[in-house]
Design a protein around this motif. Structure first.
Motif, PDB file in Angstrom:
ATOM      1  N   LEU A   1       1.230  -1.214   0.025  1.00  0.00           N
ATOM      2  CA  LEU A   1      -0.171   0.608  -0.007  1.00  0.00           C
ATOM      3  C   LEU A   1       0.793   0.993  -0.196  1.00  0.00           C
ATOM      4  O   LEU A   1       1.703   1.839   1.087  1.00  0.00           O
TER       5      LEU A   1
ATOM      6  N   ASN B   1       0.913   4.337  -1.197  1.00  0.00           N
ATOM      7  CA  ASN B   1       0.129   5.535  -1.781  1.00  0.00           C
ATOM      8  C   ASN B   1      -0.367   5.999  -0.186  1.00  0.00           C
ATOM      9  O   ASN B   1      -0.675   8.013  -0.619  1.00  0.00           O
TER      10      ASN B   1
ATOM     11  N   LYS C   1      -0.013   8.052   3.201  1.00  0.00           N
ATOM     12  CA  LYS C   1       1.144   9.104   3.651  1.00  0.00           C
ATOM     13  C   LYS C   1       0.561  10.028   4.687  1.00  0.00           C
ATOM     14  O   LYS C   1      -0.600   9.885   4.529  1.00  0.00           O
ATOM     15  N   ASP C   2       1.097  10.548   5.284  1.00  0.00           N
ATOM     16  CA  ASP C   2       0.535  10.976   6.501  1.00  0.00           C
ATOM     17  C   ASP C   2      -0.017  10.620   7.716  1.00  0.00           C
ATOM     18  O   ASP C   2      -0.597  11.386   7.742  1.00  0.00           O
ATOM     19  N   THR C   3       0.340   9.690   7.586  1.00  0.00           N
ATOM     20  CA  THR C   3      -0.503   8.772   9.148  1.00  0.00           C
ATOM     21  C   THR C   3      -0.512   9.292   9.845  1.00  0.00           C
ATOM     22  O   THR C   3       0.446   9.020  10.845  1.00  0.00           O
ATOM     23  N   ARG C   4      -2.173   9.453  10.483  1.00  0.00           N
ATOM     24  CA  ARG C   4      -1.494  10.477  12.164  1.00  0.00           C
ATOM     25  C   ARG C   4      -2.692   9.160  12.951  1.00  0.00           C
ATOM     26  O   ARG C   4      -3.848   9.639  12.442  1.00  0.00           O
ATOM     27  N   ILE C   5      -2.496   8.895  14.275  1.00  0.00           N
ATOM     28  CA  ILE C   5      -3.021   8.049  14.824  1.00  0.00           C
ATOM     29  C   ILE C   5      -3.996   8.774  16.602  1.00  0.00           C
ATOM     30  O   ILE C   5      -2.471   9.024  16.553  1.00  0.00           O
ATOM     31  N   GLY C   6      -5.250   8.703  16.221  1.00  0.00           N
ATOM     32  CA  GLY C   6      -5.021   9.694  17.979  1.00  0.00           C
ATOM     33  C   GLY C   6      -6.729   8.931  17.608  1.00  0.00           C
ATOM     34  O   GLY C   6      -6.715   7.511  18.184  1.00  0.00           O
ATOM     35  N   LYS C   7      -6.935   9.142  19.426  1.00  0.00           N
ATOM     36  CA  LYS C   7      -8.232   8.531  19.509  1.00  0.00           C
ATOM     37  C   LYS C   7      -9.391   9.043  19.257  1.00  0.00           C
ATOM     38  O   LYS C   7     -10.017  10.043  18.900  1.00  0.00           O
ATOM     39  N   TYR C   8     -10.526   8.014  19.427  1.00  0.00           N
ATOM     40  CA  TYR C   8     -12.081   8.447  19.174  1.00  0.00           C
ATOM     41  C   TYR C   8     -12.966   7.470  20.588  1.00  0.00           C
ATOM     42  O   TYR C   8     -12.841   6.506  21.337  1.00  0.00           O
TER      43      TYR C   8
ATOM     44  N   LEU D   1     -12.891   5.583  11.742  1.00  0.00           N
ATOM     45  CA  LEU D   1     -13.050   5.665  12.935  1.00  0.00           C
ATOM     46  C   LEU D   1     -12.854   3.882  13.241  1.00  0.00           C
ATOM     47  O   LEU D   1     -13.797   3.621  12.523  1.00  0.00           O
TER      48      LEU D   1
ATOM     49  N   TYR E   1      -8.790   6.891  15.904  1.00  0.00           N
ATOM     50  CA  TYR E   1      -9.253   8.030  14.927  1.00  0.00           C
ATOM     51  C   TYR E   1      -7.622   8.422  14.164  1.00  0.00           C
ATOM     52  O   TYR E   1      -6.194   8.356  14.833  1.00  0.00           O
ATOM     53  N   ILE E   2      -8.197   7.769  13.070  1.00  0.00           N
ATOM     54  CA  ILE E   2      -6.850   8.248  12.029  1.00  0.00           C
ATOM     55  C   ILE E   2      -6.810   8.825  10.987  1.00  0.00           C
ATOM     56  O   ILE E   2      -7.762   9.086  10.235  1.00  0.00           O
ATOM     57  N   GLU E   3      -5.906   9.423  10.557  1.00  0.00           N
ATOM     58  CA  GLU E   3      -5.896   9.984   9.627  1.00  0.00           C
ATOM     59  C   GLU E   3      -4.873  10.325   8.605  1.00  0.00           C
ATOM     60  O   GLU E   3      -3.466  10.029   9.041  1.00  0.00           O
ATOM     61  N   PHE E   4      -4.635  10.142   7.476  1.00  0.00           N
ATOM     62  CA  PHE E   4      -4.024   9.636   6.408  1.00  0.00           C
ATOM     63  C   PHE E   4      -4.796  10.776   5.039  1.00  0.00           C
ATOM     64  O   PHE E   4      -5.295  10.769   4.641  1.00  0.00           O
ATOM     65  N   MET E   5      -3.433  10.562   4.257  1.00  0.00           N
ATOM     66  CA  MET E   5      -3.578  11.072   2.734  1.00  0.00           C
ATOM     67  C   MET E   5      -3.058   9.674   1.723  1.00  0.00           C
ATOM     68  O   MET E   5      -2.359   8.904   1.967  1.00  0.00           O
ATOM     69  N   VAL E   6      -3.990   9.672   0.996  1.00  0.00           N
ATOM     70  CA  VAL E   6      -3.945   8.458  -0.170  1.00  0.00           C
ATOM     71  C   VAL E   6      -3.294   9.166  -1.329  1.00  0.00           C
ATOM     72  O   VAL E   6      -4.303  10.311  -2.560  1.00  0.00           O
ATOM     73  N   ASP E   7      -2.000   8.627  -1.631  1.00  0.00           N
ATOM     74  CA  ASP E   7      -1.482  10.061  -2.737  1.00  0.00           C
ATOM     75  C   ASP E   7      -2.027   8.904  -4.479  1.00  0.00           C
ATOM     76  O   ASP E   7      -1.029   8.471  -5.187  1.00  0.00           O
TER      77      ASP E   7
ATOM     78  N   GLU F   1      -7.673   1.061  -1.293  1.00  0.00           N
ATOM     79  CA  GLU F   1      -6.457   1.359  -0.405  1.00  0.00           C
ATOM     80  C   GLU F   1      -6.326   1.510   0.511  1.00  0.00           C
ATOM     81  O   GLU F   1      -5.738   0.650   1.915  1.00  0.00           O
TER      82      GLU F   1
ATOM     83  N   TYR G   1      -6.188  -1.144   3.713  1.00  0.00           N
ATOM     84  CA  TYR G   1      -5.099  -0.249   5.162  1.00  0.00           C
ATOM     85  C   TYR G   1      -5.860  -0.269   6.655  1.00  0.00           C
ATOM     86  O   TYR G   1      -5.353  -1.115   7.490  1.00  0.00           O
TER      87      TYR G   1
ATOM     88  N   LEU H   1      -5.259  -1.057  10.364  1.00  0.00           N
ATOM     89  CA  LEU H   1      -5.513  -0.183  11.547  1.00  0.00           C
ATOM     90  C   LEU H   1      -6.784  -0.586  12.005  1.00  0.00           C
ATOM     91  O   LEU H   1      -6.873  -0.348  13.565  1.00  0.00           O
TER      92      LEU H   1
END
Lengths: 88, 88
Positions: A31, A33, A35-42, B7, B42-48, B58, B62, B67
């Protein structure tokens, strides 16, 4: 009774090694593509009161004192009335 | 380029001891109206990529492989185009 949903995220300036590690795993799974994964809480919970202002205060206290680390995390929440029998 | 927010929650039938523990802490701090705390991710990321279907595939891979734990967690995600210079 209110239903509350909280998001806790690291501040953008703070590194997120957990996100980096998971993303490296993704790369090795093909996988490439992601980028910039950031993991937080919910966090979800109920507040058992009929007074919205009191509920918000309690949620803020809960987030600030227990759910988030205010030194390096920000939180945001939504609060909505929950339809429960007898719970106001 | 897409921005993705995920989420991850435990299934309702699965106990959440972490939520229970944090809630007990809240009770001892005087926040006595908090009930049914459940803690997820809670996870944030970019898919390029510029192809939405490819991005969704993708993201599903993931989530499913890294996750979330599909045995006891569910995930949901939103995917929206990110305005980035030269991405896409």
């Amino acid at each position: 009774m209110y239903k509350v949903k909280v998001l806790v995220k690291r501040r953008p300036s703070i590194l997120d090694p957990q996100g980096k590690a998971v993303e490296k795993g993704a790369f090795h799974l093909g996988l490439t593509n992601i980028k910039d994964t950031r993991i937080g809480k919910y966090i979800e919970f109920m507040v058992d009161t009929g007074d919205k202002a009191a509920a918000e205060k309690e949620v803020n206290d809960y987030c600030y004192k227990l759910l988030a680390n205010p030194i390096m995390e920000d939180y945001e929440f939504t609060l909505e009335p929950a339809d429960s029998e007898g719970g106001n």
